[in-house]
Design a protein around this motif. Structure first.
Motif, PDB file in Angstrom:
ATOM      1  N   GLY A 134       0.943  -1.383   0.112  1.00 44.19           N
ATOM      2  CA  GLY A 134      -0.010  -0.014   0.064  1.00 44.19           C
ATOM      3  C   GLY A 134       0.671   1.277  -0.105  1.00 44.19           C
ATOM      4  O   GLY A 134       0.466   2.361  -0.126  1.00 44.19           O
ATOM      5  N   SER A 135       2.090   1.156   0.055  1.00 48.98           N
ATOM      6  CA  SER A 135       2.982   2.432  -0.005  1.00 48.98           C
ATOM      7  C   SER A 135       3.666   2.269  -1.212  1.00 48.98           C
ATOM      8  O   SER A 135       4.114   1.345  -1.741  1.00 48.98           O
ATOM      9  N   VAL A 136       3.697   3.589  -1.970  1.00 49.43           N
ATOM     10  CA  VAL A 136       4.816   3.937  -2.947  1.00 49.43           C
ATOM     11  C   VAL A 136       6.022   4.572  -2.677  1.00 49.43           C
ATOM     12  O   VAL A 136       5.979   5.558  -1.874  1.00 49.43           O
ATOM     13  N   MET A 137       7.079   3.955  -3.089  1.00 48.35           N
ATOM     14  CA  MET A 137       8.515   4.742  -2.979  1.00 48.35           C
ATOM     15  C   MET A 137       8.970   4.985  -4.197  1.00 48.35           C
ATOM     16  O   MET A 137       8.735   4.204  -5.139  1.00 48.35           O
ATOM     17  N   LEU A 138       9.902   5.806  -4.698  1.00 49.92           N
ATOM     18  CA  LEU A 138      10.373   5.976  -5.921  1.00 49.92           C
ATOM     19  C   LEU A 138      12.098   6.051  -5.432  1.00 49.92           C
ATOM     20  O   LEU A 138      12.439   6.727  -4.587  1.00 49.92           O
ATOM     21  N   ARG A 139      12.971   5.373  -6.565  1.00 47.87           N
ATOM     22  CA  ARG A 139      14.225   5.272  -6.245  1.00 47.87           C
ATOM     23  C   ARG A 139      14.766   6.229  -7.593  1.00 47.87           C
ATOM     24  O   ARG A 139      14.552   5.921  -8.586  1.00 47.87           O
ATOM     25  N   ASP A 140      15.766   7.017  -7.087  1.00 45.91           N
ATOM     26  CA  ASP A 140      15.997   8.071  -8.112  1.00 45.91           C
ATOM     27  C   ASP A 140      17.612   7.411  -8.647  1.00 45.91           C
ATOM     28  O   ASP A 140      18.033   6.428  -8.151  1.00 45.91           O
ATOM     29  N   ALA A 141      17.988   7.987  -9.717  1.00 47.94           N
ATOM     30  CA  ALA A 141      19.268   7.909 -10.354  1.00 47.94           C
ATOM     31  C   ALA A 141      20.297   7.434  -9.722  1.00 47.94           C
ATOM     32  O   ALA A 141      21.388   6.590  -9.826  1.00 47.94           O
ATOM     33  N   LYS A 142      20.506   7.934  -8.325  1.00 50.94           N
ATOM     34  CA  LYS A 142      21.628   7.820  -7.377  1.00 50.94           C
ATOM     35  C   LYS A 142      21.501   6.817  -6.342  1.00 50.94           C
ATOM     36  O   LYS A 142      22.063   6.706  -5.441  1.00 50.94           O
ATOM     37  N   GLY A 143      20.070   6.055  -6.523  1.00 47.13           N
ATOM     38  CA  GLY A 143      19.763   5.391  -5.334  1.00 47.13           C
ATOM     39  C   GLY A 143      19.285   5.792  -4.285  1.00 47.13           C
ATOM     40  O   GLY A 143      18.829   5.039  -3.208  1.00 47.13           O
ATOM     41  N   GLY A 144      18.767   7.021  -4.304  1.00 46.84           N
ATOM     42  CA  GLY A 144      18.111   7.751  -3.250  1.00 46.84           C
ATOM     43  C   GLY A 144      16.531   7.448  -3.247  1.00 46.84           C
ATOM     44  O   GLY A 144      15.962   6.942  -4.274  1.00 46.84           O
ATOM     45  N   MET A 145      15.877   7.387  -2.209  1.00 45.30           N
ATOM     46  CA  MET A 145      14.570   6.783  -1.720  1.00 45.30           C
ATOM     47  C   MET A 145      13.689   7.892  -1.308  1.00 45.30           C
ATOM     48  O   MET A 145      14.122   8.824  -0.518  1.00 45.30           O
ATOM     49  N   ALA A 146      12.660   8.176  -2.148  1.00 45.75           N
ATOM     50  CA  ALA A 146      11.559   9.217  -1.718  1.00 45.75           C
ATOM     51  C   ALA A 146      10.194   8.396  -1.384  1.00 45.75           C
ATOM     52  O   ALA A 146       9.859   7.459  -2.124  1.00 45.75           O
ATOM     53  N   THR A 147       9.369   8.428  -0.265  1.00 48.25           N
ATOM     54  CA  THR A 147       8.135   7.997  -0.163  1.00 48.25           C
ATOM     55  C   THR A 147       7.209   8.973  -0.538  1.00 48.25           C
ATOM     56  O   THR A 147       7.150  10.092   0.226  1.00 48.25           O
ATOM     57  N   VAL A 148       5.915   8.214  -1.077  1.00 52.31           N
ATOM     58  CA  VAL A 148       4.914   9.172  -1.355  1.00 52.31           C
ATOM     59  C   VAL A 148       4.130   9.451   0.090  1.00 52.31           C
ATOM     60  O   VAL A 148       3.632   8.181   0.475  1.00 52.31           O
TER      61      VAL A 148
END
Length: 171
Positions: A134-148
């Motif tokens: 139920g949670s969505v995260m995004l991984r960026d080009a440098k491996g960083g993570m952001a949670t919606v």
């Protein structure tokens, strides 16, 4: 502009119909992405960055756009002085690259974001969706993570998903 009486109540149970509260303000589908963001007390840094990057007109355009909008707290996680440096006129290109890395063409609701999916950003690089439980995260080009943290903020020209971290392209 057509005014509607349906969905105008303050009933928060009607997700998306009447709007979504973000940063103490009601985000409504009759406003564009920028006008909704301007109302959020949690997105003052992002709005200032969008203005400094010269992206206001673009994000007020027809779209549709899907925007992953970092909060002020997300910008505060960056190394000290980063934001002040990025908004300087001489760094406009870098700032624009970072901001457009948070924008994907099209109208993607949270339900459209599938685990392992790759999204090509307006900046040109990709974000990887990680959807679990139920949670969505995004991984960026440098491996960083952001949670919606707040999904599916509907605007007249797209969808905004509030994120807790600034995503960084490789460039």
């Amino acid at each position: 502009m057509k005014m509607s009486t349906t969905g105008a109540s303050s009933d928060m149970g009607a997700s998306g119909a009447g709007g979504v509260m973000v940063g103490g303000a009601m985000m409504t589908p009759d406003k564009d992405i920028v006008d909704n963001a301007v109302g959020s007390a949690e997105h003052t840094t992002l709005v200032a960055a969008v203005k400094a990057g010269g992206l206001v007109e673009t994000l007020k355009g027809a779209g549709p756009f899907t925007v992953f909008a970092p909060t002020n707290a997300a910008f505060e996680k960056l190394p000290a002085g980063t934001v002040n440096t990025l908004v300087m006129p001489e760094n406009k290109q870098k700032l624009t690259a970072i901001l457009t890395y948070h924008v994907v063409p099209g109208r993607l609701m949270a339900a459209d974001l599938k685990d392992g999916q790759t999204l090509t950003t307006v900046e040109g690089e990709t974000l990887t969706v990680m959807a679990k439980g139920g949670s969505v995260m995004l991984r960026d080009a440098k491996g960083g993570m952001a949670t919606v943290t707040i999904p599916n903020v509907v605007s007249s020209n797209g969808i905004t998903h509030v994120v807790d971290t600034v995503l960084m392209p490789t460039k």
